[in-house]
Design a protein around this motif. Structure first.
Motif, PDB file in Angstrom:
ATOM      1  N   LEU A  34     -22.741  50.141 -97.043  1.00 53.79           N
ATOM      2  CA  LEU A  34     -22.424  50.463 -98.436  1.00 53.79           C
ATOM      3  C   LEU A  34     -23.179  49.573 -99.414  1.00 53.79           C
ATOM      4  O   LEU A  34     -23.198  49.851-100.612  1.00 53.79           O
ATOM      5  CB  LEU A  34     -20.916  50.325 -98.656  1.00 53.79           C
ATOM      6  CG  LEU A  34     -20.297  50.956 -99.906  1.00 53.79           C
ATOM      7  CD1 LEU A  34     -20.485  52.469 -99.894  1.00 53.79           C
ATOM      8  CD2 LEU A  34     -18.825  50.606-100.017  1.00 53.79           C
ATOM      9  N   GLN A  62     -26.999  57.877 -97.950  1.00 53.52           N
ATOM     10  CA  GLN A  62     -26.306  57.262 -99.082  1.00 53.52           C
ATOM     11  C   GLN A  62     -25.751  58.328-100.025  1.00 53.52           C
ATOM     12  O   GLN A  62     -24.622  58.221-100.523  1.00 53.52           O
ATOM     13  CB  GLN A  62     -27.258  56.338 -99.841  1.00 53.52           C
ATOM     14  CG  GLN A  62     -27.687  55.102 -99.055  1.00 53.52           C
ATOM     15  CD  GLN A  62     -28.719  54.284 -99.795  1.00 53.52           C
ATOM     16  OE1 GLN A  62     -28.909  54.452-101.004  1.00 53.52           O
ATOM     17  NE2 GLN A  62     -29.399  53.394 -99.091  1.00 53.52           N
ATOM     18  N   ARG A  93     -22.743  59.841 -98.424  1.00 58.28           N
ATOM     19  CA  ARG A  93     -21.594  58.936 -98.502  1.00 58.28           C
ATOM     20  C   ARG A  93     -20.964  59.007 -99.890  1.00 58.28           C
ATOM     21  O   ARG A  93     -19.736  58.994-100.033  1.00 58.28           O
ATOM     22  CB  ARG A  93     -22.043  57.514 -98.188  1.00 58.28           C
ATOM     23  CG  ARG A  93     -20.888  56.531 -98.038  1.00 58.28           C
ATOM     24  CD  ARG A  93     -21.384  55.125 -97.747  1.00 58.28           C
ATOM     25  NE  ARG A  93     -22.080  55.055 -96.479  1.00 58.28           N
ATOM     26  CZ  ARG A  93     -23.371  54.819 -96.347  1.00 58.28           C
ATOM     27  NH1 ARG A  93     -24.119  54.621 -97.405  1.00 58.28           N
ATOM     28  NH2 ARG A  93     -23.934  54.770 -95.154  1.00 58.28           N
ATOM     29  N   GLU A 119     -14.172  52.653 -98.275  1.00 56.47           N
ATOM     30  CA  GLU A 119     -15.333  52.607 -99.168  1.00 56.47           C
ATOM     31  C   GLU A 119     -14.889  52.752-100.624  1.00 56.47           C
ATOM     32  O   GLU A 119     -15.413  52.083-101.518  1.00 56.47           O
ATOM     33  CB  GLU A 119     -16.321  53.715 -98.808  1.00 56.47           C
ATOM     34  CG  GLU A 119     -17.069  53.484 -97.500  1.00 56.47           C
ATOM     35  CD  GLU A 119     -17.955  54.661 -97.144  1.00 56.47           C
ATOM     36  OE1 GLU A 119     -17.875  55.697 -97.835  1.00 56.47           O
ATOM     37  OE2 GLU A 119     -18.727  54.560 -96.172  1.00 56.47           O
ATOM     38  N   GLN A 120     -13.907  53.628-100.851  1.00 56.87           N
ATOM     39  CA  GLN A 120     -13.398  53.826-102.208  1.00 56.87           C
ATOM     40  C   GLN A 120     -12.736  52.550-102.732  1.00 56.87           C
ATOM     41  O   GLN A 120     -12.909  52.194-103.901  1.00 56.87           O
ATOM     42  CB  GLN A 120     -12.389  54.978-102.220  1.00 56.87           C
ATOM     43  CG  GLN A 120     -11.863  55.309-103.604  1.00 56.87           C
ATOM     44  CD  GLN A 120     -10.936  56.503-103.587  1.00 56.87           C
ATOM     45  OE1 GLN A 120     -10.894  57.239-102.622  1.00 56.87           O
ATOM     46  NE2 GLN A 120     -10.192  56.696-104.662  1.00 56.87           N
ATOM     47  N   LEU A 138     -19.504  48.642 -92.120  1.00 59.02           N
ATOM     48  CA  LEU A 138     -19.245  49.541 -93.243  1.00 59.02           C
ATOM     49  C   LEU A 138     -19.726  48.921 -94.545  1.00 59.02           C
ATOM     50  O   LEU A 138     -20.340  49.604 -95.387  1.00 59.02           O
ATOM     51  CB  LEU A 138     -17.749  49.857 -93.309  1.00 59.02           C
ATOM     52  CG  LEU A 138     -17.287  50.838 -94.389  1.00 59.02           C
ATOM     53  CD1 LEU A 138     -16.135  51.694 -93.879  1.00 59.02           C
ATOM     54  CD2 LEU A 138     -16.849  50.111 -95.658  1.00 59.02           C
ATOM     55  N   THR A 143     -13.852  56.521 -95.486  1.00 59.07           N
ATOM     56  CA  THR A 143     -14.174  56.922 -96.860  1.00 59.07           C
ATOM     57  C   THR A 143     -13.231  56.267 -97.851  1.00 59.07           C
ATOM     58  O   THR A 143     -13.638  55.836 -98.935  1.00 59.07           O
ATOM     59  CB  THR A 143     -14.111  58.451 -96.995  1.00 59.07           C
ATOM     60  OG1 THR A 143     -15.022  59.040 -96.069  1.00 59.07           O
ATOM     61  CG2 THR A 143     -14.484  58.883 -98.401  1.00 59.07           C
ATOM     62  N   HIS A 184     -17.200  60.126-100.924  1.00 56.99           N
ATOM     63  CA  HIS A 184     -16.384  59.264-101.772  1.00 56.99           C
ATOM     64  C   HIS A 184     -15.796  60.053-102.942  1.00 56.99           C
ATOM     65  O   HIS A 184     -14.608  59.947-103.243  1.00 56.99           O
ATOM     66  CB  HIS A 184     -17.255  58.117-102.273  1.00 56.99           C
ATOM     67  CG  HIS A 184     -16.620  57.305-103.372  1.00 56.99           C
ATOM     68  ND1 HIS A 184     -15.610  56.424-103.148  1.00 56.99           N
ATOM     69  CD2 HIS A 184     -16.863  57.291-104.700  1.00 56.99           C
ATOM     70  CE1 HIS A 184     -15.251  55.865-104.304  1.00 56.99           C
ATOM     71  NE2 HIS A 184     -15.996  56.382-105.248  1.00 56.99           N
TER      72      HIS A 184
END
Length: 543
Positions: free
Chosen positions: A239, A208, A211, A272-273, A235, A269, A215
């Motif tokens: 997250l 985490q 990650r 995720e953003q 994903l 990534t 990010h």
């Protein structure tokens, strides 16, 4: 073609509207002013609305009859409306002007000479033009100040990017050590030992943290990591702990994702953003707490829907129960630097970044909102129909290594690994790990020490594992010298930065392999075993 003289040009720019009840006074003004101005005699039904005048002249009768309309005209056109002057024979002009200040700008007393009238009119027009120019200058100054503030904000973000990039190396070294020790601890314990679960928790928390580092790097530096096949449902589940932590205890996170795999081609990534930015915006809209729901569903757009390309799309909805967005603001929320948050609590770049990322993914975003009820952002991304095989490349990344167990060479005793790593804790961990796997290890903490080992053991070194940044030597020069002294040895580069970033900087060539920190020790040894097995196979074929 006849060119206009300056006097005529000036005349065309100055238009005077005359609203007079007295025919004699109206004709007098027309005769006196027509040589210098465009004069328009208005009737009672032609009060100025959309007409652009430099000055309006009227008498007391017309002012008394139409004062409400004239005041409305001045209020509607403020601050660009023309000045209004009253033509009057009243002796107390100052008193009139004071009483009627909301309607008129000046009082011109008659009778007076033609020259004096023209001088008074010219003075009023020039004062008005000066006022307009002053307003333009003030507007330009305000716009300049706004642009300077945006530039300062951009420079701050660039500085943040440089700081984040600078610490990424050290942070990812820390995470690599944490993950490595956790995996090594699991290996040393029996499978049913109670300490195994603790080590596994440590490993997941390190993932985490890694990650989050990726990010921050992606956001601060705008790094492109390249597109891979991404299973969006997985994903989001991965997250989920980070999202729950960012939302806080007063907001419930609900996932309605379904069970079927949903594959997209994406930069993981950056997606995720997108999720983090939308979730943080939702959190800020639910100051009193609430519910954030993430939904996934598959949609099909037909050829009739010309706004979007035909095909299957994955719709991701991010729905909150917050305060909502006013209708007049919805068209502006994707503008860079536009924010409704208090100063210091938002950059105004979150949604602009989301939109930029989605466009790069051939997707789009829509918003629905109701004040007091909440907001729903809908993200649309093209769904992958079939699995496409990766192109064969000399540069092997961890995504290209099969996850199934790979047959080990019969013996690694003759395989010598040169480990170039300046982090002492990570160096000791990797040395112990490689030795347990049957490899011999040479340790170097800087560039000169690594080259000394290459000169002494060049032909015996089977593989070189090196951090991209090594003390006391330029990384490009170190790679060139290692390649010259150990041409037979595959080079594996590690870094907290992405593969695309290193390639852009010229620190990763096609003949090198790459694994990003923090890496899993099992993935690392799988990569190394695969490279050495390929190298041995190549030698056997050549023999």
């Amino acid at each position: 073609m006849t060119l206009l003289s300056p006097t005529n040009e000036e005349k065309l720019m100055k238009r005077i509207g005359v609203l007079m009840e007295s025919t004699r006074n109206r004709q007098m003004l027309l005769n006196w002013l027509s040589n210098a101005y465009q004069v328009h005699c208005l009737t009672e039904g032609e009060l100025p609305t959309d007409e652009v005048f430099s000055l309006l002249l009227l008498d007391g009768s017309m002012l008394q009859r139409f004062w409400q309309q004239i005041r409305a005209y001045k209020e509607a056109a403020h601050p660009t409306c023309a000045p209004v002057a009253l033509i009057s024979s009243h002796p107390q002009t100052a008193l009139l002007k004071a009483r009627l200040w909301e309607t008129i700008d000046d009082v011109i007393r008659i009778p007076l000479e033609k020259g004096e009238l023209q001088a008074r009119i010219e003075n009023l027009i020039r004062l008005h033009q000066f006022s307009l120019e002053s307003q333009k200058i003030a507007h330009l100054q305000a716009e300049q100040a706004h642009l300077e503030a945006q530039l300062l904000q951009t420079q701050r973000l660039e500085n943040v990017g440089m700081v984040v990039s600078g610490v990424a190396h050290d942070v990812n070294n820390i995470f690599t050590g944490i993950k490595g020790h956790a995996r090594y601890g699991v290996k040393l314990l029996d499978r049913d030992h109670p300490g195994v679960a603790s080590f596994q928790h440590i490993d997941r928390h390190a993932d985490q943290g890694a990650r989050l580092t990726r990010h921050l790097l992606s956001f601060a530096r705008g790094q492109a990591e390249g597109f891979t096949r991404v299973e969006l449902c997985k994903l989001i589940h991965d997250l989920e702990p980070l999202l729950a932590s960012a939302l806080g205890p007063s907001i419930e996170l609900r996932l309605e994702l379904g069970n079927a795999p949903q594959w997209i081609s994406a930069n993981a990534t950056q997606i995720e953003q997108v999720l983090m930015n939308l979730s943080i915006n939702a959190r800020d809209a639910m100051s009193e707490g609430g519910t954030l729901t993430l939904r996934l569903q598959t949609l099909y757009t037909s050829p009739d829907e010309q706004a979007f390309p035909e095909g299957y799309y994955l719709q991701l909805q991010v729905a909150d129960t917050g305060s909502g967005i006013a209708e007049e603001l919805r068209t502006r929320i994707f503008e860079p630097f536009f924010t409704t948050k208090e100063e210091g609590k938002g950059t105004g770049l979150g949604l602009a970044t989301v939109q930029r990322i989605l466009r790069a993914h051939r997707g789009w975003i829509t918003v629905e909102s109701e004040l007091g009820r909440g907001t729903t952002f809908s993200v649309y991304l093209p769904l992958l129909d079939t699995i496409q095989e990766s192109e064969v490349s000399h540069s092997i990344t961890i995504e290209e290594i099969p996850q199934s167990p790979v047959e080990q060479p019969q013996s690694n005793a003759e395989s010598l690994i040169l480990l170039i790593e300046d982090d002492e804790d990570l160096q000791l961990l990797l040395k112990s790990f490689f030795e347990d796997e049957g490899y011999a290890v040479l340790q170097a903490q800087d560039g000169p020490g690594a080259l000394q080992y290459c000169e002494q053991h060049g032909a015996s070194i089977a593989l070189v594992l090196t951090d991209v940044m090594v003390p006391q030597m330029n990384p490009k020069l170190l790679q060139e010298q290692v390649r010259r002294l150990c041409p037979q040895a595959p080079i594996v580069v590690t870094s907290g930065h992405t593969k695309a970033h290193l390639q852009q900087k010229g620190l990763l060539t096609e003949t090198m392999s790459f694994i990003q920190k923090p890496y899993d020790l099992d993935e690392l040894i799988t990569l190394i075993n695969s490279l050495l097995r390929r190298e041995r196979t190549s030698k056997n074929i050549s023999i």
